[in-house]
Write an enzyme that holds these catalytic residues in place. Structure first.
Site, short mmCIF file in Angstrom:
data_model
loop_
_atom_site.label_atom_id
_atom_site.label_comp_id
_atom_site.label_asym_id
_atom_site.label_seq_id
_atom_site.Cartn_x
_atom_site.Cartn_y
_atom_site.Cartn_z
CB SER A 151 60.27 12.53 83.30
OG SER A 151 60.22 13.67 82.62
CE1 TYR A 164 55.34 12.24 81.54
CE2 TYR A 164 56.84 13.75 82.17
CZ TYR A 164 56.50 12.50 81.65
OH TYR A 164 57.34 11.79 81.15
P1 NAP Z 1 55.02 6.20 74.24
O1 NAP Z 1 55.65 6.19 72.95
O2 NAP Z 1 53.57 7.14 74.38
O3 NAP Z 1 54.55 4.69 74.89
C1 NAP Z 1 53.93 4.71 76.09
C2 NAP Z 1 53.49 3.29 76.53
O4 NAP Z 1 52.67 3.40 77.78
C3 NAP Z 1 52.70 2.65 75.44
O5 NAP Z 1 53.16 1.59 75.16
C4 NAP Z 1 51.46 2.52 75.91
O6 NAP Z 1 50.72 1.33 75.47
C5 NAP Z 1 51.73 2.46 77.41
N1 NAP Z 1 50.50 2.77 78.27
C6 NAP Z 1 49.97 4.15 78.28
N2 NAP Z 1 48.75 4.17 78.97
C7 NAP Z 1 48.53 2.72 79.62
C8 NAP Z 1 47.71 1.98 80.36
N3 NAP Z 1 46.67 2.76 80.62
N4 NAP Z 1 47.85 0.79 80.46
C9 NAP Z 1 48.78 0.14 79.85
N5 NAP Z 1 49.68 0.79 79.26
C10 NAP Z 1 49.55 1.91 78.98
O7 NAP Z 1 55.66 7.05 75.33
P2 NAP Z 1 57.42 6.87 75.59
O8 NAP Z 1 57.95 8.17 75.17
O9 NAP Z 1 57.99 5.61 75.16
O10 NAP Z 1 57.42 7.00 77.16
C11 NAP Z 1 58.15 5.95 78.05
C12 NAP Z 1 58.43 6.11 79.27
O11 NAP Z 1 59.29 7.19 79.23
C13 NAP Z 1 57.12 6.95 79.93
O12 NAP Z 1 57.01 6.60 81.31
C14 NAP Z 1 57.61 8.42 79.83
O13 NAP Z 1 57.09 9.18 80.97
C15 NAP Z 1 58.99 8.26 79.93
N6 NAP Z 1 59.52 9.56 79.37
C16 NAP Z 1 59.80 9.69 77.99
C17 NAP Z 1 60.26 10.62 77.55
C18 NAP Z 1 60.28 11.08 76.00
O14 NAP Z 1 60.89 12.28 75.69
N7 NAP Z 1 59.66 10.15 75.06
C19 NAP Z 1 61.17 11.61 78.19
C20 NAP Z 1 61.05 11.52 79.81
C21 NAP Z 1 60.55 10.42 80.19
P3 NAP Z 1 49.30 1.31 75.07
O15 NAP Z 1 48.61 2.64 74.62
O16 NAP Z 1 49.30 0.48 73.91
O17 NAP Z 1 48.59 0.54 76.21
#
Ligand code: NAP
Length: 253
Positions: A151, A164
């Site tokens: 990120s 984070y």
């Molecule tokens: P999201 O929609 O909240 O999805 C998060 C995923 O992580 C879900 O599939 C969730 O699955 C899984 N997860 C969370 N806790 C877990 C655990 N204890 N065990 C196994 N799986 C777990 O988030 P996203 O935005 O797609 O984020 C994906 C990645 O991109 C992350 O690493 C995030 O930090 C990064 N990112 C996102 C953004 C943004 O703007 N969205 C920006 C920068 C970086 P379950 O809850 O089903 O377990």
């Protein structure tokens, strides 16, 4: 830029596959021909993904999924997953570590210990344990590729984002050390900075923001696939989706 690769018969492990960016990476990798090992806790999200992959396979004959409901704080479970992949395939071609949690947006002194520890457990320790579990399998691939979701927060480290931001700085360091250890073999290891993306995590961080102003996770996922290409040369870098380029954050000597 490397074009979207053909991934027929490549074995790809994707965490965070139940929703958001990881869901779309898993779906698109399967559409490109991969056998996707889809990891998350939410079985409903994994089943929805499987339904979509099966429907695409019925049309094109490409892509399959194995669903793995797993909590990434379950260290023994992560070890068992590596063992199961070894039993079935003897190797792993692609790792995408997309699972992550935000924790809380709050002043550093107001962060509860259990929230801080959870962010570190999922984002850092879980990612390290997964790397440790699959590193021998990726080394057995003719073109192993690892993509670790980071990120911009790792570098902006803005007010109220401390847990984070610290966790993402840590996973970038893990990825860079791993890349340096493997630079003389076929394995390529890179971090990926998706930028603000229309997902549940972003809505939790910025509840007042209009999600329609942000790219859909399928658009961001499409930028991840080239990093899984056997043609990729870069390692130890960060790919920034917003600029469509690799960057290195090494400080000048
Ligand atoms: P999201 O929609 O909240 O999805 C998060 C995923 O992580 C879900 O599939 C969730 O699955 C899984 N997860 C969370 N806790 C877990 C655990 N204890 N065990 C196994 N799986 C777990 O988030 P996203 O935005 O797609 O984020 C994906 C990645 O991109 C992350 O690493 C995030 O930090 C990064 N990112 C996102 C953004 C943004 O703007 N969205 C920006 C920068 C970086 P379950 O809850 O089903 O377990």
């Amino acid at each position: 830029m490397i074009p979207t690769p053909e991934l027929t018969d490549r074995v790809a492990l994707v965490t965070g596959a139940s929703r958001g960016i990881g869901y779309h990476i898993a779906k698109q990798m399967a559409a490109a021909g991969a056998h996707v090992i889809a990891v998350a806790r939410t079985v409903g999200g994994l089943e929805e993904l499987d339904d979509e992959i099966k429907a695409e396979n019925a049309r094109t004959g490409k892509g399959e999924a194995t669903l793995v409901p797993l909590d990434l704080t379950d260290m023994a479970g992560i070890d068992r997953l590596g063992g199961a992949i070894h039993e079935r395939w003897k190797k792993l071609d692609i790792l995408v570590a997309s699972a992550g949690v935000l924790g809380v947006i709050a002043p550093i002194g107001h962060v509860e210990a259990k929230v801080f520890e959870k962010v570190m457990a999922v984002n850092v320790t879980g990612t390290w344990r997964l790397i440790r579990s699959v590193d021998p399998l990726l080394r057995k691939s003719d073109a192993g590729r690892a993509i670790i979701m980071s990120s911009g927060a790792a570098h902006s480290a803005g007010a109220f984002w401390a847990p984070y931001a610290a966790s993402k700085a840590a996973v970038e360091a893990l990825a860079r050390s791993w890349a340096d250890e493997t630079k003389n073999i076929a394995l390529r290891v890179n971090s990926f900075d998706p930028g603000a993306t229309r997902t549940a995590m972003r809505a939790q961080a910025m509840p007042g923001e209009n999600p329609e102003t942000l790219p859909h996770p399928s658009e961001i996922a499409a930028k991840v696939l080239p990093l899984a290409s056997p043609a990729l040369k870069e390692t130890g870098k960060i790919y920034q989706a917003r600029n469509d380029r690799f960057v290195s954050y090494r400080l000048p000597e």
